[in-house]
Design an enzyme around this catalytic site. Structure first.
Site, mmCIF file in Angstrom:
data_model
loop_
_atom_site.group_PDB
_atom_site.id
_atom_site.type_symbol
_atom_site.label_atom_id
_atom_site.label_comp_id
_atom_site.label_asym_id
_atom_site.label_seq_id
_atom_site.Cartn_x
_atom_site.Cartn_y
_atom_site.Cartn_z
ATOM 1 N N ASN A 20 32.263 39.112 26.681
ATOM 2 C CA ASN A 20 32.866 38.283 27.730
ATOM 3 C C ASN A 20 32.175 36.920 27.660
ATOM 4 O OD1 ASN A 20 33.767 37.093 30.074
ATOM 5 N ND2 ASN A 20 33.256 38.816 31.397
ATOM 6 N N ARG A 107 37.197 39.759 26.161
ATOM 7 C CA ARG A 107 37.922 39.371 27.366
ATOM 8 C C ARG A 107 38.476 37.971 27.133
ATOM 9 N NH1 ARG A 107 35.767 36.962 32.898
ATOM 10 N NH2 ARG A 107 37.725 37.038 34.023
ATOM 11 N N HIS A 196 42.184 38.591 36.781
ATOM 12 C CA HIS A 196 41.492 39.854 37.112
ATOM 13 C C HIS A 196 42.361 41.063 36.745
ATOM 14 C CE1 HIS A 196 39.234 37.692 40.651
ATOM 15 N NE2 HIS A 196 38.450 37.717 39.581
ATOM 16 N N GLY A 226 35.298 39.636 44.612
ATOM 17 C CA GLY A 226 33.996 39.278 44.037
ATOM 18 C C GLY A 226 33.721 37.840 44.412
ATOM 19 N N GLY A 228 35.110 35.368 42.673
ATOM 20 C CA GLY A 228 36.545 35.104 42.680
ATOM 21 C C GLY A 228 37.188 36.292 43.378
ATOM 22 N N ARG A 257 36.032 28.865 46.164
ATOM 23 C CA ARG A 257 37.405 28.357 46.024
ATOM 24 C C ARG A 257 38.165 28.537 47.328
ATOM 25 N NH1 ARG A 257 38.632 31.941 40.854
ATOM 26 N NH2 ARG A 257 36.481 31.826 40.186
ATOM 27 N N GLY A 348 34.080 43.833 47.925
ATOM 28 C CA GLY A 348 34.929 44.980 48.251
ATOM 29 C C GLY A 348 34.192 46.309 48.174
ATOM 30 N N GLU A 400 35.417 46.595 34.385
ATOM 31 C CA GLU A 400 36.254 45.844 33.453
ATOM 32 C C GLU A 400 35.842 46.088 32.006
ATOM 33 O OE1 GLU A 400 35.496 42.622 36.303
ATOM 34 O OE2 GLU A 400 37.386 41.777 35.630
HETATM 35 P P1 ADP Z 1 31.927 38.068 40.050
HETATM 36 O O1 ADP Z 1 33.221 37.589 40.604
HETATM 37 O O2 ADP Z 1 30.967 36.982 39.757
HETATM 38 O O3 ADP Z 1 32.055 39.121 38.969
HETATM 39 P P2 ADP Z 1 30.967 40.240 41.752
HETATM 40 O O4 ADP Z 1 32.157 41.113 41.727
HETATM 41 O O5 ADP Z 1 29.719 40.736 41.125
HETATM 42 O O6 ADP Z 1 31.271 38.774 41.288
HETATM 43 O O7 ADP Z 1 30.667 39.901 43.301
HETATM 44 C C1 ADP Z 1 29.612 39.056 43.654
HETATM 45 C C2 ADP Z 1 29.591 38.884 45.152
HETATM 46 O O8 ADP Z 1 29.543 40.178 45.789
HETATM 47 C C3 ADP Z 1 28.344 38.188 45.690
HETATM 48 O O9 ADP Z 1 28.491 36.787 45.682
HETATM 49 C C4 ADP Z 1 28.257 38.712 47.105
HETATM 50 O O10 ADP Z 1 29.014 37.875 47.962
HETATM 51 C C5 ADP Z 1 28.925 40.050 47.056
HETATM 52 N N1 ADP Z 1 28.001 41.165 47.238
HETATM 53 C C6 ADP Z 1 27.228 41.774 46.321
HETATM 54 N N2 ADP Z 1 26.503 42.762 46.891
HETATM 55 C C7 ADP Z 1 26.840 42.777 48.209
HETATM 56 C C8 ADP Z 1 26.442 43.553 49.334
HETATM 57 N N3 ADP Z 1 25.548 44.529 49.232
HETATM 58 N N4 ADP Z 1 27.013 43.265 50.531
HETATM 59 C C9 ADP Z 1 27.922 42.296 50.650
HETATM 60 N N5 ADP Z 1 28.337 41.521 49.632
HETATM 61 C C10 ADP Z 1 27.807 41.752 48.418
#
Ligand code: ADP
Length: 419
Positions: A20, A107, A196, A226, A228, A257, A348, A400
């Site tokens: 990736n 990817r 995604h 995430g 995004g 964003r 999520g 992914e």
């Molecule tokens: P990316 O889009 O960079 O792949 P991820 O899916 O890893 O991102 O999500 C990252 C985001 O998830 C972080 O910026 C944070 O906001 C959120 N996050 C990670 N762990 C937790 C948690 N324990 N509780 C709430 N939010 C979380």
């Protein structure tokens, strides 16, 4: 362009290297598709800077963390980055020349309308990915660099492109088209592509499995939250609508964003605030969303502030949750019947307050979470809706890399992959 027209590769090994490539980073995982296990994983960060860093982890059986190595030394470009990764893998006896390696799966963010399936890469495919650079200027050039470097390191190894947009190419025309002049839109390839897709495909299928049902029979709304964030409506395993559009800016509120805004906001900022188009681009992509609303883009930090009574953080959280609720309602209407709502990705999978807020007040649609199940922490797919709920609400960790490896292996190997 479909897999059938380009599926000329075949392999004897069962391992797949998933790459990736971002603009200044390279993430990788080595998986064995005989059993879906992870053998190694790593990341090269800050490529092109003096402070580059390579972190490599050789995983123990079952994917548990094993030995890790970190190297901090300047890495000039993607070519040098992948050579360093190949050296780390070779040091563990799993180099790119290894006969057990079946293919590399890349990817690729934007596959336009042409790439509806994972595709074995040849010169024509590379040229098409290049042709799509104007609609994905940040992502496709980095993806191309990763592919060219991997080809050069082992020209005999099949390279497969797995597109973020592919899962969404099934959207009907009335969902994919914007209501703007058709000729202008077609000339400049302006339409909803969605992103995604690998995650939406994986999570919608895993959700059906969690319900013990055939994905072909199940309607799912997937919320990939995430940094995004995007939503999709999946009918019987087929994507019929998604929230990201021409670029990954549209739709939900994200870390930095804005998601949906009136397009006239851009004219207003240009004409009245005197901002340049590039400044507005940076504003909406990098300085908006949760960060722009409250100064933080990490949901953990925002929740900590909310719990301390911070009104600015509370409003940012409420705007985020309100947008989610609007999309759940809209996609409910698009699908007509919803069997499951699935939450995935960093927010999520981990934020019980976000999940609770997104479905609160939607009992009339058969949507609710059980407070105890929602609060319980786990890293496996699980249901969080009350017993007997009309619509299942699920938390489904996305994967992914596994999905890219699965699709890659399916294309180059005569053997079906096991999950
Ligand atoms: P990316 O889009 O960079 O792949 P991820 O899916 O890893 O991102 O999500 C990252 C985001 O998830 C972080 O910026 C944070 O906001 C959120 N996050 C990670 N762990 C937790 C948690 N324990 N509780 C709430 N939010 C979380």
């Amino acid at each position: 362009m479909s897999a059938a027209t380009t599926n000329t590769a075949s392999a004897t090994g069962t391992r797949v290297l998933v790459l990736n490539s971002g603009s200044s980073s390279l993430k990788y995982q080595l998986l064995d598709m005989a059993d879906g296990s992870r053998l190694a994983t790593g990341l090269v960060e800050r490529i092109g800077e003096a402070t580059s860093r390579l972190s490599h982890t050789l995983l123990a059986s079952g994917g548990a963390p094993g030995t890790s190595r970190t190297r901090e030394a300047p890495i000039a470009d993607h070519d040098a980055a992948l050579k360093s990764v190949a050296a780390e893998l070779a040091a563990d006896g799993m180099g790119l020349e290894s006969p057990e390696l079946a293919a590399t799966g890349h990817r690729v963010v934007h596959g336009g309308q042409r790439f509806t399936e994972p595709t074995v890469i040849d010169e024509a495919v590379l040229a098409e990915i290049e042709r799509l650079v104007p609609v994905a200027p940040l992502h496709n050039p980095a993806n191309l660099m990763g592919i060219r470097t991997a080809q050069a390191l082992n020209p005999r190894l099949p390279q497969v492109a797995v597109f973020d947009t592919a899962f969404h190419t099934t959207m009907p025309e009335h969902a994919a088209r914007y209501a703007i002049d058709v000729r202008t839109a077609d000339e400049h390839r302006v339409r909803r592509y969605g992103f995604h897709g690998t995650s939406h495909a994986y999570v919608s299928r895993r959700t059906a499995q969690l319900l013990g049902r055939d994905p072909a029979e199940v309607n799912v709304i997937v919320l990939h939250l995430g940094n995004g964030a995007s939503a999709s409506a999946v009918r019987g395993g087929v994507c019929v609508e998604t929230s990201m559009g021409l670029t990954p800016l549209e739709g939900l509120v994200m870390g930095t964003r804005s998601g949906d805004v009136d397009p006239a906001v851009i004219f207003h900022l240009f004409r009245v605030a005197g901002m340049s188009v590039d400044e507005i681009d940076i504003l909406l992509n990098k300085k908006s969303g949760l960060l722009g609303l409250c100064g933080d883009n990490d949901m953990r930090e925002i929740r900590r502030r909310v719990d301390e009574g911070d009104d600015t953080a509370r409003l940012a959280f409420d705007i985020y949750a309100h947008r989610l609720k609007k999309y759940i309602g809209a996609y409910y209407a698009v699908l007509g019947r919803v069997d499951a709502l699935a939450f995935t990705a960093g927010v999520g999978e981990n934020s019980a307050p976000v999940r609770e807020a997104a479905v609160s007040g939607l009992d009339g649609l058969g949507l609710a979470v059980d407070a105890e199940l929602n609060a319980a922490r786990a890293d496996t797919a699980r249901l969080i809706s009350p017993e007997g709920a009309r619509v299942a609400v699920a938390v489904v960790p996305t994967d992914e890399e596994l999905e890219i490896a699965r699709q890659t292996y399916a294309l180059v190997s005569p053997e079906p992959a096991r999950e």
